[in-house]
Design an enzyme around this catalytic site. Sequence first.
Site, PDB file in Angstrom:
ATOM      1  N   HIS A   1       0.665  -1.227   0.103  1.00  0.00           N
ATOM      2  CA  HIS A   1       0.072   0.204   0.176  1.00  0.00           C
ATOM      3  C   HIS A   1       0.787   1.464   0.016  1.00  0.00           C
ATOM      4  O   HIS A   1       0.371   2.214  -0.750  1.00  0.00           O
ATOM      5  CB  HIS A   1      -0.892   0.166   1.135  1.00  0.00           C
ATOM      6  CG  HIS A   1      -2.128   0.792   1.160  1.00  0.00           C
ATOM      7  ND1 HIS A   1      -2.294   2.182   1.626  1.00  0.00           N
ATOM      8  CD2 HIS A   1      -3.460   0.272   0.463  1.00  0.00           C
ATOM      9  CE1 HIS A   1      -3.348   2.378   1.265  1.00  0.00           C
ATOM     10  NE2 HIS A   1      -4.201   1.527   0.726  1.00  0.00           N
TER      11      HIS A   1
ATOM     12  N   GLU B   1      -7.770   6.024  -6.855  1.00  0.00           N
ATOM     13  CA  GLU B   1      -6.610   6.266  -7.745  1.00  0.00           C
ATOM     14  C   GLU B   1      -7.433   7.021  -9.045  1.00  0.00           C
ATOM     15  O   GLU B   1      -6.955   6.883  -9.999  1.00  0.00           O
ATOM     16  CB  GLU B   1      -6.127   4.861  -8.151  1.00  0.00           C
ATOM     17  CG  GLU B   1      -7.393   3.547  -8.159  1.00  0.00           C
ATOM     18  CD  GLU B   1      -8.102   3.418  -9.054  1.00  0.00           C
ATOM     19  OE1 GLU B   1      -9.195   3.971  -8.662  1.00  0.00           O
ATOM     20  OE2 GLU B   1      -7.623   2.930 -10.152  1.00  0.00           O
TER      21      GLU B   1
HETATM   22  P1  GH3 Z   1      -8.565  -0.867 -13.449  1.00  0.00           P
HETATM   23  O1  GH3 Z   1      -7.323  -0.818 -14.534  1.00  0.00           O
HETATM   24  O2  GH3 Z   1      -9.904  -1.467 -14.163  1.00  0.00           O
HETATM   25  O3  GH3 Z   1      -8.736   0.630 -13.138  1.00  0.00           O
HETATM   26  O4  GH3 Z   1      -8.105  -1.826 -12.290  1.00  0.00           O
HETATM   27  P2  GH3 Z   1      -7.914  -1.164 -10.750  1.00  0.00           P
HETATM   28  O5  GH3 Z   1      -7.115  -2.342 -10.088  1.00  0.00           O
HETATM   29  O6  GH3 Z   1      -7.110  -0.005 -10.946  1.00  0.00           O
HETATM   30  O7  GH3 Z   1      -9.194  -0.831 -10.011  1.00  0.00           O
HETATM   31  P3  GH3 Z   1      -9.805  -1.137  -8.934  1.00  0.00           P
HETATM   32  O8  GH3 Z   1     -10.994  -0.081  -8.803  1.00  0.00           O
HETATM   33  O9  GH3 Z   1     -10.191  -2.648  -8.917  1.00  0.00           O
HETATM   34  O10 GH3 Z   1      -8.660  -0.745  -7.961  1.00  0.00           O
HETATM   35  C1  GH3 Z   1      -8.478   0.282  -7.202  1.00  0.00           C
HETATM   36  C2  GH3 Z   1      -7.672   0.294  -6.071  1.00  0.00           C
HETATM   37  O11 GH3 Z   1      -7.056   1.353  -5.645  1.00  0.00           O
HETATM   38  C3  GH3 Z   1      -8.309  -0.485  -4.993  1.00  0.00           C
HETATM   39  C4  GH3 Z   1      -7.887   0.223  -3.708  1.00  0.00           C
HETATM   40  O12 GH3 Z   1      -7.199  -0.500  -2.670  1.00  0.00           O
HETATM   41  C5  GH3 Z   1      -6.847   1.204  -4.339  1.00  0.00           C
HETATM   42  N1  GH3 Z   1      -6.954   2.500  -3.457  1.00  0.00           N
HETATM   43  C6  GH3 Z   1      -7.781   3.428  -3.471  1.00  0.00           C
HETATM   44  N2  GH3 Z   1      -7.461   4.248  -2.652  1.00  0.00           N
HETATM   45  C7  GH3 Z   1      -5.978   3.973  -2.347  1.00  0.00           C
HETATM   46  C8  GH3 Z   1      -4.926   5.061  -1.708  1.00  0.00           C
HETATM   47  O13 GH3 Z   1      -5.082   6.148  -1.106  1.00  0.00           O
HETATM   48  N3  GH3 Z   1      -3.689   4.284  -1.633  1.00  0.00           N
HETATM   49  C9  GH3 Z   1      -3.568   3.208  -2.070  1.00  0.00           C
HETATM   50  N4  GH3 Z   1      -2.275   2.614  -2.028  1.00  0.00           N
HETATM   51  N5  GH3 Z   1      -4.263   2.353  -2.675  1.00  0.00           N
HETATM   52  C10 GH3 Z   1      -5.739   3.075  -2.881  1.00  0.00           C
HETATM   53 MG    MG Z   2      -8.037   1.783 -11.656  1.00  0.00          MG
HETATM   54 MG    MG Z   3     -10.810   3.255 -10.060  1.00  0.00          MG
END
Ligand code: GH3
Ligand code: MG
Ligand code: MG
Length: 387
Positions: free
Chosen positions: A274, A304
């Site tokens: 993370h 993201e």
């Molecule tokens: P895609 O190419 O389809 O967008 O796949 P993806 O894996 O990017 O999409 P998905 O929405 O499944 O995953 C987004 C991830 O972003 C899941 C979540 O754990 C991570 N995430 C969200 N906020 C944060 C953050 O503040 N820090 C970190 N390290 N990860 C985060």
């Molecule tokens: Mg994504």
């Molecule tokens: Mg996304």
Amino acid sequence: MPTFDLRTVLLMSSVMPGLTALVMFSLARNFPTNIRGVGNWAYGALIVSVADILLALRGGVPDWLSIMGGNCGLILSTGLWLIGSQRFFGCLPSWRFVKLMLVIGAIGESWMTWAQPSAAGRALWINVILALIYFRQTFVMLRYGRHDSSAMFVGAMFLIETAVTVLRVVTSIGSGFAQTGLFARDFVQTIYVGTGALTSLLATVGFMLVAMNRLRVQLEQQSLADPLTGLLNRRAFLNAHQEEREKMLRTGGLLSLVLIDLDHFKAINDTYGHVKGDEVLVDFSTRAAGLLTRRNHFSRWGGEEFAILVPGSRPEDVFDLAEALRSRIALNDEPSLPAYTCSIGIACSVTGDATIERLVKDADEALYRAKRNGRNSVELSDQAILV
Ligand code: GH3
Ligand code: MG
Ligand code: MG
């Protein structure tokens, strides 16, 4: 000219800094740690209050206590105010200067109390020292507080106090050190004691205003910024959209939304952890911001996903900007980070129906298409071409 009872003026004006000091102490304890100097201001206010009382009680308490306590208290309190201001504005605090002034003050006052008693000499001595401290205080406030009206007010007040103290020194020398006494009813002495009393009163209130103002600005900024990337948060972005849309309705023009989603970000988190994921988010923000102008509003939309509001550009120019951003990210020239890419969807509108819901819906559909097309690509909403 009306005559003031200077002793009463001094006594009354000593109460307020003391009370303000108590408020400032509790403020200083609860303030964010990056706002420094408020504690020094508070100690300064408390000490000036005691010093003023000791001076006002001249004749009612032993002379040495009134003279030494009052005058050294004044040096210490104004010195602490200077230290407080320097720390508040992030300058190096002049502790050595203040200690030196205090020692010189104490030696001079003692000498002219016991060894070579001279009330006029003592007054001259203390005023030269105070004028030096006031002058430095004025400089700090006016130079570093120029963006804050309350700091300018405090600075202006200290400028007047410096001038009055210098005037007192000059008239004292001009009159051949004529002994007038602290509560003498001459014009300069009335101005001098009156301004001094007013300064201790207004300075403490002014310092508190300056501190509160800094806190307000800081909280305001925090409430609008994303803590990880420092970009606008969603609330700030919605405000920006509202403003741009109103402008667009008034003057016409284009408004575009660029929605960006990092590809396979979950895999980055799962593989590298993370913390690395967070570093990628910061890296993306920095690199993307480097391609944008001040007219663009760049925000972390959530997780993201990022959003950029682009006013006044044609759809093809917005597309070029997005394409430049995509390829910049795909370069992956940061060796300490895993390689990553992003997909981008764009929505544009020339009409007044550029509500944020409408723009997001269109941009989201385009983004979805970019993902389906294999990611690491840019898509323009069909709706954008229609308008
Ligand atoms: P895609 O190419 O389809 O967008 O796949 P993806 O894996 O990017 O999409 P998905 O929405 O499944 O995953 C987004 C991830 O972003 C899941 C979540 O754990 C991570 N995430 C969200 N906020 C944060 C953050 O503040 N820090 C970190 N390290 N990860 C985060
Ligand atoms: Mg994504
Ligand atoms: Mg996304």
